[in-house]
Design a protein around this motif. Structure first.
Motif, short mmCIF file in Angstrom:
data_model
loop_
_atom_site.label_atom_id
_atom_site.label_comp_id
_atom_site.label_asym_id
_atom_site.label_seq_id
_atom_site.Cartn_x
_atom_site.Cartn_y
_atom_site.Cartn_z
N LYS A 119 0.84 -1.21 0.00
CA LYS A 119 0.00 0.00 0.00
C LYS A 119 0.86 1.25 0.00
O LYS A 119 0.54 2.24 -0.66
N ARG A 120 1.98 1.24 0.74
CA ARG A 120 2.89 2.39 0.75
C ARG A 120 3.48 2.61 -0.64
O ARG A 120 3.57 3.74 -1.12
N LYS A 146 2.20 1.63 -3.49
CA LYS A 146 1.14 2.08 -4.39
C LYS A 146 0.85 3.55 -4.19
O LYS A 146 0.65 4.30 -5.15
N ALA A 147 0.84 3.99 -2.96
CA ALA A 147 0.58 5.41 -2.68
C ALA A 147 1.74 6.27 -3.19
O ALA A 147 1.52 7.37 -3.70
#
Length: 70
Positions: free
Chosen positions: A5-6, A8-9
């Motif tokens: 998620k990090r 992707k962000a």
């Protein structure tokens, strides 16, 4: 928050896309690796054909009388 998620962000829209060899050249690293594999295979194939032709001309040909060796 997990690592995926990090990432992707941080990457935004570029997440999941293959990276390019050079930013201004539209060739991905995977395509470059395939190109190197194919050209290496082709080079070895050419070397093998050249050796086969040389053996034929040098040793087999005179045995059939195509050229006379003095």
């Amino acid at each position: 928050m997990g690592e995926a998620k990090r990432r992707k962000a941080a990457l935004g829209e570029k997440y999941g896309q293959e990276s390019k060899v050079v930013s201004w050249l539209p060739i991905t690293k995977n395509q470059a690796e395939k190109f190197v594999k194919w050209t290496t295979t082709g080079a070895w194939l050419g070397i093998g054909i050249a050796i086969a032709v040389w053996v034929t001309v040098r040793f087999i040909g005179p045995g059939f009388g195509w050229w006379q060796v003095y």
